[in-house]
Motif scaffolding. Structure first.
Motif, PDB file in Angstrom:
ATOM      1  N   ALA A 239     -63.439 -30.071   6.357  1.00  0.00           N
ATOM      2  CA  ALA A 239     -62.394 -29.119   6.721  1.00  0.00           C
ATOM      3  C   ALA A 239     -62.167 -28.221   5.511  1.00  0.00           C
ATOM      4  CB  ALA A 239     -61.117 -29.854   7.109  1.00  0.00           C
ATOM      5  N   ASP A 240     -62.591 -26.977   5.611  1.00  0.00           N
ATOM      6  CA  ASP A 240     -62.604 -26.053   4.477  1.00  0.00           C
ATOM      7  C   ASP A 240     -61.413 -25.099   4.564  1.00  0.00           C
ATOM      8  OD1 ASP A 240     -63.114 -24.240   2.478  1.00  0.00           O
ATOM      9  OD2 ASP A 240     -65.234 -24.000   2.963  1.00  0.00           O
ATOM     10  N   PRO A 241     -60.429 -25.223   3.684  1.00  0.00           N
ATOM     11  CA  PRO A 241     -59.267 -24.317   3.723  1.00  0.00           C
ATOM     12  C   PRO A 241     -59.638 -22.847   3.580  1.00  0.00           C
ATOM     13  CG  PRO A 241     -58.812 -26.217   2.330  1.00  0.00           C
ATOM     14  CD  PRO A 241     -60.279 -26.255   2.649  1.00  0.00           C
ATOM     15  N   ARG A 242     -60.735 -22.560   2.868  1.00  0.00           N
ATOM     16  CA  ARG A 242     -61.146 -21.162   2.703  1.00  0.00           C
ATOM     17  C   ARG A 242     -61.614 -20.579   4.021  1.00  0.00           C
ATOM     18  NH1 ARG A 242     -65.164 -22.602  -2.106  1.00  0.00           N
ATOM     19  NH2 ARG A 242     -65.556 -24.190  -0.499  1.00  0.00           N
ATOM     20  N   LEU A 243     -62.377 -21.356   4.788  1.00  0.00           N
ATOM     21  CA  LEU A 243     -62.807 -20.892   6.107  1.00  0.00           C
ATOM     22  C   LEU A 243     -61.597 -20.704   7.017  1.00  0.00           C
ATOM     23  CD1 LEU A 243     -65.824 -22.039   8.190  1.00  0.00           C
ATOM     24  CD2 LEU A 243     -63.576 -21.955   9.257  1.00  0.00           C
ATOM     25  N   LEU A 244     -60.628 -21.603   6.922  1.00  0.00           N
ATOM     26  CA  LEU A 244     -59.433 -21.485   7.745  1.00  0.00           C
ATOM     27  C   LEU A 244     -58.668 -20.205   7.417  1.00  0.00           C
ATOM     28  CD1 LEU A 244     -57.444 -22.590   9.803  1.00  0.00           C
ATOM     29  CD2 LEU A 244     -56.411 -23.961   7.981  1.00  0.00           C
ATOM     30  N   THR A 245     -58.512 -19.901   6.131  1.00  0.00           N
ATOM     31  CA  THR A 245     -57.817 -18.675   5.724  1.00  0.00           C
ATOM     32  C   THR A 245     -58.539 -17.442   6.246  1.00  0.00           C
ATOM     33  OG1 THR A 245     -56.932 -19.726   3.735  1.00  0.00           O
ATOM     34  CG2 THR A 245     -57.040 -17.322   3.756  1.00  0.00           C
ATOM     35  N   ALA A 246     -59.859 -17.435   6.107  1.00  0.00           N
ATOM     36  CA  ALA A 246     -60.645 -16.289   6.584  1.00  0.00           C
ATOM     37  C   ALA A 246     -60.570 -16.168   8.100  1.00  0.00           C
ATOM     38  CB  ALA A 246     -62.096 -16.431   6.125  1.00  0.00           C
ATOM     39  N   SER A 247     -60.613 -17.306   8.792  1.00  0.00           N
ATOM     40  CA  SER A 247     -60.566 -17.286  10.250  1.00  0.00           C
ATOM     41  C   SER A 247     -59.219 -16.787  10.750  1.00  0.00           C
ATOM     42  CB  SER A 247     -60.857 -18.692  10.788  1.00  0.00           C
ATOM     43  OG  SER A 247     -60.912 -18.681  12.200  1.00  0.00           O
ATOM     44  N   ARG A 248     -58.134 -17.211  10.109  1.00  0.00           N
ATOM     45  CA  ARG A 248     -56.811 -16.761  10.526  1.00  0.00           C
ATOM     46  C   ARG A 248     -56.613 -15.270  10.265  1.00  0.00           C
ATOM     47  NH1 ARG A 248     -52.776 -21.798   8.681  1.00  0.00           N
ATOM     48  NH2 ARG A 248     -53.276 -23.132  10.485  1.00  0.00           N
ATOM     49  N   ALA A 249     -57.276 -14.747   9.227  1.00  0.00           N
ATOM     50  CA  ALA A 249     -57.186 -13.314   8.948  1.00  0.00           C
ATOM     51  C   ALA A 249     -57.930 -12.501  10.004  1.00  0.00           C
ATOM     52  CB  ALA A 249     -57.752 -13.018   7.563  1.00  0.00           C
ATOM     53  N   GLU A 250     -59.018 -13.063  10.527  1.00  0.00           N
ATOM     54  CA  GLU A 250     -59.827 -12.352  11.528  1.00  0.00           C
ATOM     55  C   GLU A 250     -59.284 -12.546  12.928  1.00  0.00           C
ATOM     56  OE1 GLU A 250     -64.455 -12.216  13.166  1.00  0.00           O
ATOM     57  OE2 GLU A 250     -63.945 -13.334  11.363  1.00  0.00           O
ATOM     58  N   ASN A 251     -58.863 -13.777  13.231  1.00  0.00           N
ATOM     59  CA  ASN A 251     -58.343 -14.102  14.554  1.00  0.00           C
ATOM     60  C   ASN A 251     -56.827 -14.219  14.440  1.00  0.00           C
ATOM     61  OD1 ASN A 251     -57.488 -15.302  16.921  1.00  0.00           O
ATOM     62  ND2 ASN A 251     -59.246 -16.659  17.090  1.00  0.00           N
TER      63      ASN A 251
END
Length: 271
Positions: A239-251
């Motif tokens: 579970a990568d917090p960086r991917l989550l941050t990027a995903s929330r910015a896009e979606n």
């Protein structure tokens, strides 16, 4: 922030002969999970005792600080990883279907009681919980917990997203023929609420039930970053917090909501 590696323990199949058997299997899974670099191990729903206990359930239920919790705390400390496990919790005369999170030093971090009970069996044997969002911090990641049928209600998952949950732990006892929940619904929940969902299932026949396996770690982009088969398994994913941050910015689902339009949904009568 570094990814949080999580191991999903699917199995062993069938009704355990005793709690000691469940603990022995958990110790083995913890050893393998730690060797893989996992910081967190998640078991299935009612892992400690088995699911299909029927009228024998009361004699196996124990308080949140009972002997099972103490034994699992020792396993967590020995292997240096946190453990979230399902068990029947006794509180006075009431029995709850619960999941408890224990830290890598053996500290009890959080306990959640299943709010949405499934079918006649669960409604006959358990009291529903009434605390919708239970959270804890682990390695800088905000962890939330639901159990099985809970995750099938979008409101329950969205409540966690709005409360800041980044990784939602869901021990489950998903039965056949409802494989669509593991294969489609759980990744969709991760996508629509923009969080990770770790979903650990039972497997094989147990009493009148047959469990589907298919445990997964679903990411906020809607993909399964780890997926088990239908038999006993241990799968690992990050579970990568960086991917989550990027995903929330896009979606931007969470930011684009208009809650003033949805108030009636919480009070609308069911037909």
């Amino acid at each position: 922030m570094a990814p949080l590696r999580i191991a999903l323990h699917q199995g062993p199949g069938g009704v355990p002969r005793s709690t000691d058997d469940s603990l022995a299997a958990l110790a083995d899974a913890a050893h393998r999970a730690a060797a893989s670099g996992a910081r967190l191990l998640l078991t299935a729903e009612l892992y400690l005792t088995g699911y299909a206990l029927g009228d024998a359930l009361p004699e196996h239920a124990e308080p949140a600080d009972g002997p099972g919790a103490r034994a699992i705390a020792a396993i967590a400390a020995e292997h240096g990883l946190a453990i979230a496990y399902g068990y029947p919790e006794r509180d006075g005369e009431r029995i709850f279907n619960s999941v408890q999170l224990i830290d890598s030093d053996g500290t009890r971090l959080a306990n959640y009681r299943k709010a949405h009970l499934f079918g006649e069996y669960e409604n006959a044997h358990f009291t529903p919980g009434d605390e919708p969002v239970v959270q804890a911090e682990l390695d800088g990641v905000r962890i939330g917990m639901l159990i099985c049928y809970d995750v099938e209600f979008p409101e329950a998952v969205r409540a966690h997203a709005l409360a800041g949950t980044e990784l939602l732990l869901v021990p489950t006892a998903l039965m056949r023929p409802y494989e669509i929940v593991a294969q489609t619904l759980v990744p969709a929940r991760a996508w629509e609420s923009q969080l990770y969902i770790a979903y650990a299932n039972r497997t094989g026949p147990e009493g009148d039930f047959h469990f589907a396996g298919l445990s997964c770690l679903a990411a906020p982009d809607g993909t399964a970053r780890a997926r088990a088969g239908t038999g006993p398994d241990l799968v690992v994913g990050d579970a990568d917090p960086r991917l989550l941050t990027a995903s929330r910015a896009e979606n931007t689902y969470l930011g684009d909501r208009r809650p003033e339009l949805y108030r009636s949904l919480a009070t609308a009568p069911a037909d």
